[in-house]
Design a protein around this motif. Structure first.
Motif, short mmCIF file in Angstrom:
data_model
loop_
_atom_site.label_atom_id
_atom_site.label_comp_id
_atom_site.label_asym_id
_atom_site.label_seq_id
_atom_site.Cartn_x
_atom_site.Cartn_y
_atom_site.Cartn_z
N VAL A 91 0.86 -1.18 0.00
CA VAL A 91 0.00 0.00 0.00
C VAL A 91 0.90 1.24 0.00
O VAL A 91 1.57 1.52 1.00
CB VAL A 91 -0.93 0.01 1.23
CG1 VAL A 91 -1.84 1.24 1.18
CG2 VAL A 91 -1.75 -1.26 1.30
N ASP A 125 -1.53 -1.11 -4.11
CA ASP A 125 -2.69 -0.23 -3.98
C ASP A 125 -2.15 1.16 -3.67
O ASP A 125 -1.37 1.34 -2.73
CB ASP A 125 -3.60 -0.72 -2.85
CG ASP A 125 -4.91 0.06 -2.79
OD1 ASP A 125 -5.24 0.74 -3.77
OD2 ASP A 125 -5.60 -0.03 -1.76
N ARG A 139 -10.74 0.08 3.94
CA ARG A 139 -10.32 -0.39 2.61
C ARG A 139 -9.61 -1.73 2.70
O ARG A 139 -9.83 -2.63 1.89
CB ARG A 139 -9.41 0.66 1.98
CG ARG A 139 -9.07 0.41 0.51
CD ARG A 139 -8.14 1.50 0.01
NE ARG A 139 -7.83 1.35 -1.39
CZ ARG A 139 -8.47 1.98 -2.38
NH1 ARG A 139 -9.48 2.78 -2.09
NH2 ARG A 139 -8.09 1.80 -3.64
N THR A 143 -10.31 -5.43 0.94
CA THR A 143 -9.32 -5.93 -0.01
C THR A 143 -8.69 -7.26 0.41
O THR A 143 -8.53 -8.17 -0.42
CB THR A 143 -8.20 -4.89 -0.20
OG1 THR A 143 -8.76 -3.64 -0.61
CG2 THR A 143 -7.19 -5.36 -1.23
#
Length: 308
Positions: A91, A125, A139, A143
């Protein structure tokens, strides 16, 4: 119903949650397989590790290299990395997907572009619109199960700050990540920036200033610092480890330098202690293959000609 109006199911649940005897816990650990190493003593499966360092020292480069190695189920030369390959989510809270990709893409003089081929088990991401810890966790909860993620890298936690300090937001994020780790059986690496240490001083948690309190929420904390006399050379050092004594201290810290490998990967080369040992026969085979590749032969042709 039991006496006092307490239901039987409630009584059973309370009994199930009673504290265990200490010896039961100790014996259980003795018969349990030790957790695998994700990155030597720096980061172990099931842990939330914190990696910090000043701007431009290579935190993100190392984090990406570790993530790709875990996704492949391979180790970085010289380091103990025993975890099996698994799906990793990187991320990036700083870069866009295009900016991230450009770091791992090179262009020849004729304009042809070549990019490093990451493991198919590695996902990225870049949620540029994430502005709070709550949104990040929300989130991730969506995910992780969809992709079957087991390992997460968050780079850089400071992006969640909404003011000059932002320690409160970052602490909320770490606590929620810790809860997520326990609930879903995850391993998490969090990257965080720090100030540059004073001249001649080794990097330490004090360089995080007010953010130093964040280390309390992590299972393991390690840092990248610059060599004072050679700024292009850096080193890795552990500052704390919840499960025991630290292995990599200032006295034996691995020295390293950023390099772009022939594969296109931007990573680190480490000091001679971590150089892979190659026997004479293997070295000769490598040189032979390299010579024939330079002469324009395909790998299939080399296999036919040499039997390697």
């Amino acid at each position: 119903m039991l006496d006092g109006g307490i239901s039987k199911s409630s009584a059973v649940n309370e009994t199930a949650s009673l504290p265990k005897k200490v010896n039961e816990c100790v014996i259980a650990v003795q018969h349990r397989t030790p957790p695998a190493k994700l990155f030597d003593a720096f980061w172990t499966e099931g842990e939330m590790a914190l990696l910090f360092g000043p701007t431009g020292v290579g935190k993100s480069v190392l984090a990406v290299e570790i993530a790709d190695a875990i996704a492949r189920g391979r180790r970085i030369d010289g380091f103990e990395m025993t975890a099996k390959r698994q799906r990793v989510l990187y991320v990036d809270l700083r870069l866009t997907e295009d900016q991230f990709a450009s770091k791992y893409t090179t262009r020849a003089e004729n304009g042809e572009a070549a990019s490093y081929k990451f493991s198919e088990n590695m996902y990225i991401d870049c949620p540029y619109n994430i502005s709070s810890p709550e949104k990040l966790i929300e989130r991730l909860r969506v995910t992780i199960p969809k992709l079957g993620i087991r390992t997460i890298v968050i780079d850089d936690l400071a992006a969640l700050r909404t003011n000059g300090g932002g320690v409160r937001q970052m602490m909320i994020a770490l606590r929620e990540l810790g809860r997520l780790k326990r609930e879903m059986g995850l391993s998490i690496l969090v990257v965080l920036g720090s100030r540059e240490p004073g001249w001649g001083r080794d990097i330490s948690e004090s360089d995080l200033q007010r953010s130093r309190v964040l280390c309390e929420a992590a299972d393991s904390v390690f840092a990248i610092g610059r060599q004072s006399r050679h700024p292009s050379d850096v080193y890795l050092v552990q500052t704390r480890l919840r499960s025991g004594p630290t292995r990599w201290t200032a006295a034996n810290a691995p020295g390293c330098r950023v390099k772009r490998f022939a594969s296109g990967l931007l990573g680190f080369i480490f000091d001679p202690r971590f150089t892979p040992k190659i026997d004479d026969e293997t070295r000769s085979s490598i040189c032979l293959v390299r010579t024939r590749r330079d002469a324009g032969m395909s790998f299939r042709q080399i296999e036919t000609a040499t039997g390697i």
